[in-house]
Design a protein around this motif. Structure first.
Motif, short mmCIF file in Angstrom:
data_model
loop_
_atom_site.label_atom_id
_atom_site.label_comp_id
_atom_site.label_asym_id
_atom_site.label_seq_id
_atom_site.Cartn_x
_atom_site.Cartn_y
_atom_site.Cartn_z
N VAL A 179 3.04 7.82 7.60
CA VAL A 179 3.29 9.19 8.07
C VAL A 179 2.29 10.19 7.50
O VAL A 179 2.15 11.29 8.04
N VAL A 180 1.56 9.80 6.45
CA VAL A 180 0.60 10.75 5.88
C VAL A 180 -0.55 11.01 6.85
O VAL A 180 -1.27 12.01 6.70
N ILE A 181 -0.73 10.13 7.84
CA ILE A 181 -1.83 10.34 8.78
C ILE A 181 -1.47 11.35 9.87
O ILE A 181 -2.36 11.82 10.59
N MET B 54 0.83 -1.20 0.00
CA MET B 54 0.00 0.00 0.00
C MET B 54 0.87 1.26 0.00
O MET B 54 1.79 1.38 0.80
N THR B 55 0.58 2.16 -0.90
CA THR B 55 1.32 3.42 -1.00
C THR B 55 0.50 4.55 -0.40
O THR B 55 -0.71 4.40 -0.13
N ALA B 56 1.14 5.69 -0.21
CA ALA B 56 0.43 6.87 0.28
C ALA B 56 -0.70 7.25 -0.67
O ALA B 56 -1.78 7.68 -0.23
N VAL C 27 -5.68 18.17 9.43
CA VAL C 27 -5.68 18.47 8.00
C VAL C 27 -5.00 17.32 7.26
O VAL C 27 -4.24 16.55 7.84
N LEU C 28 -5.29 17.23 5.96
CA LEU C 28 -4.65 16.23 5.11
C LEU C 28 -4.12 16.92 3.86
O LEU C 28 -4.89 17.32 2.99
N PRO C 29 -2.80 17.08 3.76
CA PRO C 29 -2.23 17.72 2.56
C PRO C 29 -2.28 16.77 1.36
O PRO C 29 -1.82 15.62 1.45
N LEU C 30 -2.84 17.24 0.27
CA LEU C 30 -2.81 16.49 -0.99
C LEU C 30 -1.76 17.16 -1.86
O LEU C 30 -2.05 18.04 -2.67
N ASP C 31 -0.50 16.77 -1.66
CA ASP C 31 0.61 17.45 -2.32
C ASP C 31 0.50 17.41 -3.84
O ASP C 31 0.76 18.40 -4.52
N LYS C 32 0.10 16.25 -4.37
CA LYS C 32 0.03 16.12 -5.83
C LYS C 32 -1.05 17.01 -6.43
O LYS C 32 -0.94 17.44 -7.59
N LYS C 33 -2.08 17.27 -5.65
CA LYS C 33 -3.20 18.08 -6.14
C LYS C 33 -3.06 19.55 -5.74
O LYS C 33 -3.76 20.41 -6.27
N GLY C 34 -2.18 19.81 -4.78
CA GLY C 34 -2.02 21.17 -4.29
C GLY C 34 -3.20 21.63 -3.46
O GLY C 34 -3.60 22.81 -3.52
N ALA D 159 1.44 -1.72 6.56
CA ALA D 159 1.78 -0.68 5.59
C ALA D 159 3.20 -0.17 5.81
O ALA D 159 3.72 -0.23 6.93
N ARG D 160 3.81 0.32 4.77
CA ARG D 160 5.16 0.87 4.89
C ARG D 160 5.14 2.11 5.76
O ARG D 160 4.18 2.88 5.75
N GLN D 161 6.24 2.34 6.48
CA GLN D 161 6.30 3.48 7.38
C GLN D 161 6.21 4.81 6.64
O GLN D 161 5.66 5.78 7.15
N ASP D 162 6.73 4.85 5.41
CA ASP D 162 6.63 6.10 4.65
C ASP D 162 5.21 6.35 4.17
O ASP D 162 4.89 7.45 3.70
#
Length: 273
Positions: free
Chosen positions: A121-123, A74-76, A132-139, A115-118
């Motif tokens: 960390v998104v949580i 599973m990826t971020a 808050v939840l940053p959606l970096d790819k979407k800005g 899940a991978r530790q990387d």
């Protein structure tokens, strides 16, 4: 699934009350934790009722529940979302964590240490004062709905240096330690869930207790409450107790011939044919 449908909270509401037998004051404590939207961590062995407890609480609180079965691949992006390409071009699709944050669901990450530790960390931004939840790819920066709560679970028995939560993650959660219920309570659960006589349920629990004594002495885990329900259901369908126990309790548990023989002897002690 279209984005409009994905953001409809009603599809994630559990309509029928799941059966859950409280063993202490965990229901009241979870209600208090939810009232302050405290992120919660459930620790306990396989098949002891962690997921059922979350389903029960979501129903009791009348809140949508989005469950994610975590795995090592599973990826971020699997959690937060990604851009997809269709005939109309590129579009963004929210992941389950993002959907939960938007609609105010309880998001349950089952067996989160898989899940991978990387990825986990998104949580972090969702589990402190920021919510808050940053959606970096979407800005985009998603502010969690006031009803949003994050719940994670894992089995401490499978922890290792390579599969454990970082302290920076653990210390963002309140926690419950689950275990298999006391014998009488577990028998009540089996009788109810499998619709079998209490006398059969009690024998199944005794078999499970013997197997749990072998943990660390040939078994990684003892027979779970979940497997006892499976055995009871087979017996309720007319399968002989010995065959039901071999199929549901023993064969899934180990490939060690000596342990298999030991467990089968235990079954025959309680269910003579």
């Amino acid at each position: 699934m279209s984005e409009i449908n994905a953001l409809d909270p009603q599809q994630y509401i559990i309509k029928n009350e799941p059966f859950y037998r409280p063993v202490s004051d965990e229901v009241e404590l979870f209600e208090s934790a939810y009232a302050s939207r405290m992120p919660m961590m459930l620790k306990g062995p396989t098949g002891c009722g962690k997921s059922r407890f979350v389903e029960y609480m979501a129903h009791k609180l009348n809140k949508p529940l989005i469950t994610v079965a975590c795995n090592e691949d599973m990826t971020a992006s699997d959690l937060v979302g990604r851009f997809l390409i269709d005939i109309n071009g590129t579009k963004w699709q929210d992941g389950p964590l993002t959907v939960a944050a938007r609609i105010g669901a309880i998001c349950y990450l089952d067996e989160v240490v898989e899940a991978r530790q990387d990825t986990t960390v998104v949580i972090h931004p969702l589990t402190d004062h920021r919510r808050v939840l940053p959606l970096d790819k979407k800005g985009e920066l998603v502010e969690a709905h006031p009803d949003f709560q994050l719940v994670i679970s894992y089995n401490p028995g499978y922890q290792s240096m390579m599969k454990d939560l970082k302290q920076s993650t653990k210390q963002r959660f309140g926690g419950f330690s689950f275990d298999y219920p006391a014998e009488q309570i577990e028998a009540e659960i089996i009788a109810k869930e499998a619709d079998v006589e209490m006398s059969i349920a009690e024998k199944l629990v005794q078999i499970a207790q013997r197997s749990r004594n072998l943990k660390g002495h040939g078994l990684d885990e003892g027979i779970s409450t979940r497997l006892l329900v499976y055995a009871g259901q087979l017996i309720g369908k007319g399968v002989s107790p010995n065959k039901a126990c071999r199929m549901a309790l023993i064969t899934p548990l180990t490939d060690d011939l000596d342990i298999l023989d030991t467990l089968m002897t235990t079954v025959e002690t309680f269910f003579e044919e």
